[in-house]
Design an enzyme around this catalytic site. Structure first.
Site, PDB file in Angstrom:
ATOM      1  N   HIS A 204      39.937  39.506  47.326  1.00  0.00           N
ATOM      2  CA  HIS A 204      40.861  40.333  45.973  1.00  0.00           C
ATOM      3  C   HIS A 204      39.217  42.023  46.235  1.00  0.00           C
ATOM      4  CE1 HIS A 204      36.718  37.642  45.280  1.00  0.00           C
ATOM      5  NE2 HIS A 204      36.196  38.944  44.136  1.00  0.00           N
TER       6      HIS A 204
HETATM    7  C1  UD1 Z   1      35.712  41.903  40.114  1.00  0.00           C
HETATM    8  C2  UD1 Z   1      33.980  42.580  40.636  1.00  0.00           C
HETATM    9  C3  UD1 Z   1      33.775  41.647  41.759  1.00  0.00           C
HETATM   10  C4  UD1 Z   1      34.474  40.572  41.629  1.00  0.00           C
HETATM   11  C5  UD1 Z   1      34.944  39.844  41.220  1.00  0.00           C
HETATM   12  C6  UD1 Z   1      35.088  38.448  40.657  1.00  0.00           C
HETATM   13  C7  UD1 Z   1      33.530  44.521  39.616  1.00  0.00           C
HETATM   14  C8  UD1 Z   1      32.995  46.050  40.695  1.00  0.00           C
HETATM   15  N1  UD1 Z   1      33.959  43.641  40.088  1.00  0.00           N
HETATM   16  O1  UD1 Z   1      36.000  42.793  40.397  1.00  0.00           O
HETATM   17  O2  UD1 Z   1      31.877  42.046  42.208  1.00  0.00           O
HETATM   18  O3  UD1 Z   1      33.993  40.277  43.279  1.00  0.00           O
HETATM   19  O4  UD1 Z   1      35.009  40.219  39.804  1.00  0.00           O
HETATM   20  O5  UD1 Z   1      36.472  38.212  40.614  1.00  0.00           O
HETATM   21  O6  UD1 Z   1      32.424  44.165  38.601  1.00  0.00           O
HETATM   22  N2  UD1 Z   1      42.349  41.515  35.893  1.00  0.00           N
HETATM   23  C9  UD1 Z   1      43.250  41.259  35.634  1.00  0.00           C
HETATM   24  N3  UD1 Z   1      42.750  39.438  34.842  1.00  0.00           N
HETATM   25  C10 UD1 Z   1      41.889  39.249  34.703  1.00  0.00           C
HETATM   26  C11 UD1 Z   1      40.931  40.033  34.973  1.00  0.00           C
HETATM   27  C12 UD1 Z   1      41.172  41.543  35.691  1.00  0.00           C
HETATM   28  O7  UD1 Z   1      44.472  41.829  34.937  1.00  0.00           O
HETATM   29  O8  UD1 Z   1      41.449  38.467  33.991  1.00  0.00           O
HETATM   30  C13 UD1 Z   1      43.294  42.769  36.594  1.00  0.00           C
HETATM   31  C14 UD1 Z   1      42.466  44.433  35.694  1.00  0.00           C
HETATM   32  O9  UD1 Z   1      43.288  44.639  34.991  1.00  0.00           O
HETATM   33  C15 UD1 Z   1      42.308  44.987  37.144  1.00  0.00           C
HETATM   34  C16 UD1 Z   1      41.892  44.125  38.130  1.00  0.00           C
HETATM   35  O10 UD1 Z   1      42.151  43.210  37.702  1.00  0.00           O
HETATM   36  O11 UD1 Z   1      43.502  45.728  36.875  1.00  0.00           O
HETATM   37  C17 UD1 Z   1      40.341  44.930  38.490  1.00  0.00           C
HETATM   38  O12 UD1 Z   1      39.126  43.764  37.457  1.00  0.00           O
HETATM   39  P1  UD1 Z   1      38.206  43.941  37.174  1.00  0.00           P
HETATM   40  O13 UD1 Z   1      37.124  42.885  36.274  1.00  0.00           O
HETATM   41  O14 UD1 Z   1      37.855  45.516  37.308  1.00  0.00           O
HETATM   42  O15 UD1 Z   1      37.493  43.682  39.569  1.00  0.00           O
HETATM   43  P2  UD1 Z   1      37.969  42.248  39.982  1.00  0.00           P
HETATM   44  O16 UD1 Z   1      38.437  43.301  41.229  1.00  0.00           O
HETATM   45  O17 UD1 Z   1      38.316  40.879  38.476  1.00  0.00           O
HETATM   46  N1  UDP Z   2      37.095  30.420  41.688  1.00  0.00           N
HETATM   47  C1  UDP Z   2      38.750  29.833  41.149  1.00  0.00           C
HETATM   48  N2  UDP Z   2      39.872  29.534  40.719  1.00  0.00           N
HETATM   49  C2  UDP Z   2      40.286  30.085  42.099  1.00  0.00           C
HETATM   50  C3  UDP Z   2      39.287  31.385  42.856  1.00  0.00           C
HETATM   51  C4  UDP Z   2      38.360  31.001  43.305  1.00  0.00           C
HETATM   52  O1  UDP Z   2      37.690  28.686  40.156  1.00  0.00           O
HETATM   53  O2  UDP Z   2      41.675  30.399  42.073  1.00  0.00           O
HETATM   54  C5  UDP Z   2      36.184  30.184  42.125  1.00  0.00           C
HETATM   55  C6  UDP Z   2      34.878  29.943  42.644  1.00  0.00           C
HETATM   56  O3  UDP Z   2      35.844  28.420  43.558  1.00  0.00           O
HETATM   57  C7  UDP Z   2      34.180  30.532  42.978  1.00  0.00           C
HETATM   58  C8  UDP Z   2      34.465  31.553  42.443  1.00  0.00           C
HETATM   59  O4  UDP Z   2      35.582  31.279  41.700  1.00  0.00           O
HETATM   60  O5  UDP Z   2      33.906  30.028  42.491  1.00  0.00           O
HETATM   61  C9  UDP Z   2      34.174  32.926  42.995  1.00  0.00           C
HETATM   62  O6  UDP Z   2      34.532  34.257  42.008  1.00  0.00           O
HETATM   63  P1  UDP Z   2      35.568  34.783  42.729  1.00  0.00           P
HETATM   64  O7  UDP Z   2      35.607  34.514  44.378  1.00  0.00           O
HETATM   65  O8  UDP Z   2      36.409  35.716  42.154  1.00  0.00           O
HETATM   66  O9  UDP Z   2      34.139  36.168  42.525  1.00  0.00           O
HETATM   67  P2  UDP Z   2      32.573  36.760  43.857  1.00  0.00           P
HETATM   68  O10 UDP Z   2      31.988  35.673  44.162  1.00  0.00           O
HETATM   69  O11 UDP Z   2      33.834  37.357  44.998  1.00  0.00           O
HETATM   70  O12 UDP Z   2      31.508  37.664  43.336  1.00  0.00           O
END
Ligand code: UD1
Ligand code: UDP
Length: 356
Positions: A204
C-alpha cells in the site's frame, strides 16, 4: 493522576495502541483519553481492531480522512489543538509516522505539552516518503523518544540527539508485544480454505501505488507467482484497491478484503512466505519465524536484512519473483532479541508514570 492523551488514526496505530493502552490501564497513577483522527475509517480498517483488541472506545472521533497531506495534517492540527486545550493532559502519546502522528505531536508541542513518540528514531533515508518527513519532524518536537531498536538509537545519536534536551530510551518494539499477546487468539478468516504454504502479500505504500511503473512491475510479479509458484493471498488495502481500479489493472491472485488483526496473525502463522511493503508486516513475519521479501528500496527495520530474515528487492519484477522462489518455505529464528522480547508496552507505561 497523570493524564495521557493518546492519538491514533491508522491501522498500525490501533494495533500498537492496543497493548500500550492496556499497560496504561494497569498502571496506578495513569489515565488515558483517546483521540481517533479518523484517518482510517472503513469498518475493516478501524472498527474491527477496536472490537477484536479491546481498545477503549475513542473519547474523540475527528473524522478527518481522504484528503491531501496538507489538508489532512492541517485539519487534524486544528481539531487536536481544541481537544488538548480542553483536556490539559500531562502527556501526548503518538505512534509511528503517519499524518496523524505529526499532527498530534505538533499540536501538543505548540501548547508546551510534552510529547512521547513510540517507534522513534527509525529512518529510511528517503525523503520522498511522507513517513520519513513525519517521523523526522515528530522526533524533533518530542520530549521522550521510545526507540525500538539499536539502529533507531544509532540514527538519533548521528543526528545529535545526545546534545538535545530530549530523553532517548531504547524500550523495544510494541508490535512484538501485540504479536505475542494475540497469537493464541488467531482466527481463521471466514471462507478461507487454502492449504498452508501460500504467499501472504500486502502492499500500500505510496512509493509503490503512486508510481505506475513500480505498480505494474509488482502486479506482474504477483500474477506470475500466483500462477507458477504458490497461491498469492492479498488482503487489499483501500489505497491500492482505488489505484488499481482507476488504472484498470488486472490482479490475478487470491484477493480478499483487509482482515482483522486476529485473522492476519492466523494467515501469518500459516504462510510459506511474506511478501510486503508494510513496516509492521516485515516484523510480524520475523515474529512468526517466516522469511520476508520486501518490495521497497529501503527499510527502517534494517536489522532484519542484516540477520538474513528479510530480503529487500524493490519493485523489480524479476527480483521479486527470484526472491520469492528461493525464500518460499524458509523459516527464520529470532535468536538475538532484536525487538525487546515482548515487554515494551509495560516499560513505556512505567516510564510515562515516572518521567514527569
Ligand atoms: C497511511 C500512512 C502510512 C501507513 C498506512 C497504514 C500517511 C501519510 N500514510 O497510508 O504511513 O503505512 O496508513 O495502512 O499517514 N482509505 C479508505 N478507507 C480507509 C482508509 C483509507 O478508503 O479506511 C483510502 C483513503 O480514502 C485514501 C487512501 O485510502 O484515498 C489512502 O489513505 P491515507 O490514510 O491517506 O493513507 P494510507 O495509504 O492509508
Ligand atoms: N494488518 C491487518 N489486516 C490486514 C493487513 C495488515 O490487521 O489486512 C495488520 C498487520 O498485521 C500489521 C499492521 O496491520 O500489524 C500493519 O499495518 P499497515 O501494513 O497498514 O501499515 P504499516 O505498518 O506499513 O505502516
Amino acid at each position: 493522576m497523570k493524564k495521557i492523551v493518546t492519538i491514533v488514526g491508522a491501522r498500525p496505530q490501533f494495533i500498537k495502541a492496543s497493548v500500550v493502552s492496556k499497560a496504561i490501564q494497569e498502571t496506578d497513577g495513569l489515565t488515558e483519553v483517546l483521540i481517533h483522527t479518523g484517518q482510517h475509517f472503513d469498518a475493516n480498517m478501524s472498527d474491527v481492531f477496536f472490537e477484536q483488541l479491546g481498545i477503549p472506545r475513542p473519547d474523540y472521533q475527528l473524522n478527518i480522512n481522504s484528503v491531501n497531506h496538507g489538508d489532512m495534517t492541517g485539519r487534524m492540527l486544528i481539531e487536536i489543538e481544541k481537544v488538548l486545550l480542553k483536556e490539559q493532559p500531562d502527556w501526548v502519546l503518538v505512534y509511528g509516522d503517519t499524518n496523524s502522528t505529526l499532527a498530534g505531536a505538533l499540536a501538543a508541542a505548540k501548547l508546551h505539552i510534552p510529547v512521547a513518540h513510540v517507534e522513534a528514531g527509525l529512518r529510511s533515508f528517503n525523503m520522498q516518503m511522507p513517513e520519513e518527513i513525519n517521523r523526522i519532524l515528530t522526533d524533533q518536537i518530542s520530549s521522550v523518544l521510545f526507540c525500538p531498536t539499536d539502529s533507531a538509537m544509532a540514527n538519533l545519536k548521528r543526528e545529535g540527539f545526545d546534545d538535545k534536551p530530549i530523553q532517548v530510551l531504547q524500550v523495544g518494539d510494541v508490535m512484538q508485544d501485540s504479536a505475542e499477546f494475540f497469537a493464541q487468539k488467531a482466527t481463521q478468516p471466514q471462507g478461507f480454505e487454502l492449504d498452508d504454504g501460500f504467499i501472504l502479500t500486502t502492499f500500500h505504500r505510496a512509493e509503490n501505488t503512486d508510481n505506475p511503473e513500480r505498480l505494474a512491475a509488482i502486479i506482474t510479479a504477483l500474477n506470475h507467482l500466483h500462477t507458477n509458484l504458490a497461491p498469492v493471498v492479498l488482503p487489499l488495502h483501500p489505497r491500492t484497491r482505488k489505484v488499481i481500479a482507476a488504472q484498470g489493472l488486472k490482479l490475478d491472485v487470491h484477493l480478499i478484503d483487509p482482515v482483522g488483526y486476529l485473522e492476519m496473525i492466523w494467515l501469518l502463522q500459516r504462510t510459506g512466505l511474506v511478501l510486503t511493503d508494510s513496516g509492521g508486516v516485515q516484523k510480524e513475519a520475523f515474529f512468526m519465524g517466516k522469511a520476508c521479501v520486501t518490495m521497497r528500496d529501503q527499510t527502517e527495520w534494517i536489522e532484519l536484512v542484516e540477520v538474513g530474515a528479510n530480503e529487500l528487492v524493490g519493485a523489480d519484477t524479476n527480483n521479486i519473483i527470484e526472491a520469492a522462489m528461493h525464500n518460499l518455505g524458509r523459516t527464520v529464528k529470532d535468536e538475538s532479541r532484536l525487538y525487546g522480547g515482548g515487554k515494551t508496552s509495560k516499560e513505556i507505561a512505567k516510564r510515562l508514570n515516572s518521567l514527569i
